[in-house]
Design a protein around this motif. Sequence first.
Motif, PDB file in Angstrom:
ATOM      1  N   THR A  81       0.797  -1.237   0.000  1.00  0.00           N
ATOM      2  CA  THR A  81       0.000   0.000   0.000  1.00  0.00           C
ATOM      3  C   THR A  81       0.823   1.278   0.000  1.00  0.00           C
ATOM      4  OG1 THR A  81      -0.099   0.215   2.412  1.00  0.00           O
ATOM      5  CG2 THR A  81      -1.745  -1.212   1.379  1.00  0.00           C
ATOM      6  N   GLY A  82       2.090   1.216   0.420  1.00  0.00           N
ATOM      7  CA  GLY A  82       2.882   2.428   0.607  1.00  0.00           C
ATOM      8  C   GLY A  82       2.623   3.126   1.925  1.00  0.00           C
ATOM      9  N   GLU A  83       1.837   2.485   2.809  1.00  0.00           N
ATOM     10  CA  GLU A  83       1.465   3.116   4.083  1.00  0.00           C
ATOM     11  C   GLU A  83       2.240   2.508   5.247  1.00  0.00           C
ATOM     12  OE1 GLU A  83      -0.503   5.647   4.183  1.00  0.00           O
ATOM     13  OE2 GLU A  83      -1.398   5.562   2.177  1.00  0.00           O
ATOM     14  N   HIS A  84       2.558   3.360   6.243  1.00  0.00           N
ATOM     15  CA  HIS A  84       3.179   2.910   7.491  1.00  0.00           C
ATOM     16  C   HIS A  84       2.070   2.739   8.531  1.00  0.00           C
ATOM     17  CE1 HIS A  84       6.354   5.477   5.524  1.00  0.00           C
ATOM     18  NE2 HIS A  84       6.980   4.325   5.621  1.00  0.00           N
ATOM     19  N   VAL A  85       1.548   1.543   8.669  1.00  0.00           N
ATOM     20  CA  VAL A  85       0.407   1.297   9.553  1.00  0.00           C
ATOM     21  C   VAL A  85       0.621  -0.026  10.281  1.00  0.00           C
ATOM     22  CG1 VAL A  85      -2.106   0.988   9.703  1.00  0.00           C
ATOM     23  CG2 VAL A  85      -1.148   2.536   7.985  1.00  0.00           C
ATOM     24  N   SER A  86       0.192  -0.073  11.528  1.00  0.00           N
ATOM     25  CA  SER A  86       0.106  -1.326  12.272  1.00  0.00           C
ATOM     26  C   SER A  86      -1.257  -1.392  12.937  1.00  0.00           C
ATOM     27  CB  SER A  86       1.221  -1.425  13.324  1.00  0.00           C
ATOM     28  OG  SER A  86       1.260  -2.725  13.878  1.00  0.00           O
ATOM     29  N   GLU A  87      -1.471  -2.424  13.723  1.00  0.00           N
ATOM     30  CA  GLU A  87      -2.738  -2.574  14.452  1.00  0.00           C
ATOM     31  C   GLU A  87      -2.429  -3.140  15.835  1.00  0.00           C
ATOM     32  OE1 GLU A  87      -3.711  -5.961  15.049  1.00  0.00           O
ATOM     33  OE2 GLU A  87      -1.796  -6.346  14.089  1.00  0.00           O
ATOM     34  N   GLN A 106       8.814   7.401  14.633  1.00  0.00           N
ATOM     35  CA  GLN A 106       9.411   6.198  14.048  1.00  0.00           C
ATOM     36  C   GLN A 106       8.487   4.992  14.103  1.00  0.00           C
ATOM     37  OE1 GLN A 106      12.772   6.997  16.738  1.00  0.00           O
ATOM     38  NE2 GLN A 106      14.127   6.518  15.010  1.00  0.00           N
ATOM     39  N   MET A 107       7.297   5.194  14.667  1.00  0.00           N
ATOM     40  CA  MET A 107       6.310   4.135  14.764  1.00  0.00           C
ATOM     41  C   MET A 107       5.244   4.286  13.682  1.00  0.00           C
ATOM     42  SD  MET A 107       7.276   2.276  17.322  1.00  0.00           S
ATOM     43  CE  MET A 107       8.997   2.698  16.958  1.00  0.00           C
ATOM     44  N   PRO A 108       4.646   3.193  13.241  1.00  0.00           N
ATOM     45  CA  PRO A 108       3.537   3.292  12.285  1.00  0.00           C
ATOM     46  C   PRO A 108       2.269   3.816  12.945  1.00  0.00           C
ATOM     47  CG  PRO A 108       3.863   1.015  12.933  1.00  0.00           C
ATOM     48  CD  PRO A 108       5.001   1.789  13.542  1.00  0.00           C
ATOM     49  N   HIS A 109       1.384   4.390  12.127  1.00  0.00           N
ATOM     50  CA  HIS A 109       0.046   4.771  12.570  1.00  0.00           C
ATOM     51  C   HIS A 109      -0.719   3.508  12.960  1.00  0.00           C
ATOM     52  CE1 HIS A 109      -3.833   6.735  12.644  1.00  0.00           C
ATOM     53  NE2 HIS A 109      -4.288   5.960  11.671  1.00  0.00           N
ATOM     54  N   LEU A 110      -1.663   3.620  13.889  1.00  0.00           N
ATOM     55  CA  LEU A 110      -2.405   2.461  14.394  1.00  0.00           C
ATOM     56  C   LEU A 110      -3.866   2.497  13.969  1.00  0.00           C
ATOM     57  CD1 LEU A 110      -0.998   2.369  18.029  1.00  0.00           C
ATOM     58  CD2 LEU A 110      -0.592   0.627  16.274  1.00  0.00           C
ATOM     59  N   VAL A 111      -4.380   1.317  13.569  1.00  0.00           N
ATOM     60  CA  VAL A 111      -5.812   1.123  13.336  1.00  0.00           C
ATOM     61  C   VAL A 111      -6.203  -0.197  13.986  1.00  0.00           C
ATOM     62  CG1 VAL A 111      -5.779   2.402  11.144  1.00  0.00           C
ATOM     63  CG2 VAL A 111      -5.496  -0.098  11.134  1.00  0.00           C
ATOM     64  N   GLU A 112      -7.497  -0.409  14.173  1.00  0.00           N
ATOM     65  CA  GLU A 112      -7.966  -1.722  14.610  1.00  0.00           C
ATOM     66  C   GLU A 112      -7.813  -2.721  13.455  1.00  0.00           C
ATOM     67  OE1 GLU A 112      -8.733  -2.785  17.509  1.00  0.00           O
ATOM     68  OE2 GLU A 112      -9.180  -1.003  18.707  1.00  0.00           O
ATOM     69  N   ALA A 156      -6.954  -4.298   5.031  1.00  0.00           N
ATOM     70  CA  ALA A 156      -7.344  -4.186   6.443  1.00  0.00           C
ATOM     71  C   ALA A 156      -6.130  -4.069   7.345  1.00  0.00           C
ATOM     72  CB  ALA A 156      -8.164  -5.405   6.849  1.00  0.00           C
ATOM     73  N   GLY A 157      -6.384  -3.622   8.580  1.00  0.00           N
ATOM     74  CA  GLY A 157      -5.318  -3.590   9.578  1.00  0.00           C
ATOM     75  C   GLY A 157      -4.694  -4.950   9.777  1.00  0.00           C
TER      76      GLY A 157
END
Length: 477
Positions: A160-166, A197-203, A227-228
């Motif tokens: 996705t190119g996104e910095h995300v975690s859950e 330095q951390m990814p954005h968070l989603v459920e 999805a997350g």
Amino acid sequence: MFIGLDLGTSSLKAILIDDAQTVLAEHTVPLTVQRPHDGWSEQDPDSWFNAAEQALVALASRADCSSVKGVGLSGHMHGATLFDANDEPLRPCMLWNDTRSHVEAGEMDENPLFRATTGNIVFPGFTAPKVEWVRRNEPAVFDRIAKILLPKDALRLFLTGEHVSEMSDAAGTAWFDTAARDWSDPLLSACNLDRSQMPHLVEGSAPSGTLRPELAAILGAQNVIVAGGAGDNAAAAIGAGVIKDGTAFLSLGTSGVLFAANDAYRPDPASAVHSFCHAVSDTWHQMGVILAATDALEWLSRLTGQSAQALTQDLGSLKPPSQTLFLPYLGGERTPHNNAQVRGQFLHLDHATDAQAATRAVLEGVAFAFADCRDALASTGTRIQGALALGGGARSEYWLQVLATALDFPLHLPKGGEFGAAMGAARLGMMAATGADQSIATPPEIARSFEPDQALTQAFSDSHGRYRAAYQTLKNL
């Protein structure tokens, strides 16, 4: 249609399901682990990205994927994948079973802020001590860190190119406030890091981004929501419908997990039980984790030159444990010992100990390790009345009977079908893309239940006592 991608230690698995959750296609791409030194365990992140692209191509070759609307991700937890400002990996990922940072983990765990905030011991396998090891031993790498991503979240970056975690995966880093379901700024600061330095968070059931157009084109699809997702065990729980308080599963994979869903946060770090967020909102879970389950049987297979199937196929009816004991600590142990240095033991070998007797001892030793997890969970107030049996080791009916008797609760074997982490990831992809709630995560139909053999439960309990005593005697040798 919806896709689940499960990034495992030895392979990446992809499944394609329709809105009735029927599996339409699947594909697995093997992965390798590098072990350059004792206690080290690494993978090249580029191998994950190549595997994911191969898997998408394979799914598209087997089914019309033009109606794919969502992708869910699952992956092995705790890995430290370090990226520079150009989103290029700085070094191989240090995996969940990499224990080189045991000194750093011990130092962090001595700081009471970590247990108080995370609800967990800082285990050597967790992400934070690994990054601290990098700071001390590879300072030029540490200084270039722009983002720290868990393995499945590194895969998300490629997709996705996104910095995300859950939340379920982030809870296993030792930088996470598990009650608040958010990063802890004080813990990050204690590790010379910050939130940037951390990814954005989603459920886990929420959208985290959209599949890159060039990857969506492989499927012939457009606007595919990613999805997350979840850490591998939380994803397996979604796949198996283990969400309601008190439901549980036992996973006999390379490592072993006794997993219980909770409707509230119940931390007890001293028990060495993992207390993490679940993959759906307002839900948590606890896990007892052992580092060698089927891995112990595979070790015996290599030692004897017989396949695991050959070793386990003619064991006959369940027998009481013999005097021979096996402690399955081939690479250390988590629950309940938090001991990265202990190693496996065979005890009370004699002239009559043949391959079959050794096999029984290994199966029993793993069962006693799970019994230690059961007792640790019970010490937090979580008492398991029965559990689904998942993973490759669940193909052995003898082993399931050993486990049910050693644990003194029934194990339920699902009928054939897909209900593991890949299915859990696909279900999370469906939730994110359609707005469906967790009710779509139904439990599987049961093929057979294995009840404890009440005539042998006392013998197994006595042998478990000897097993515990053996650890206490040998742990410092």
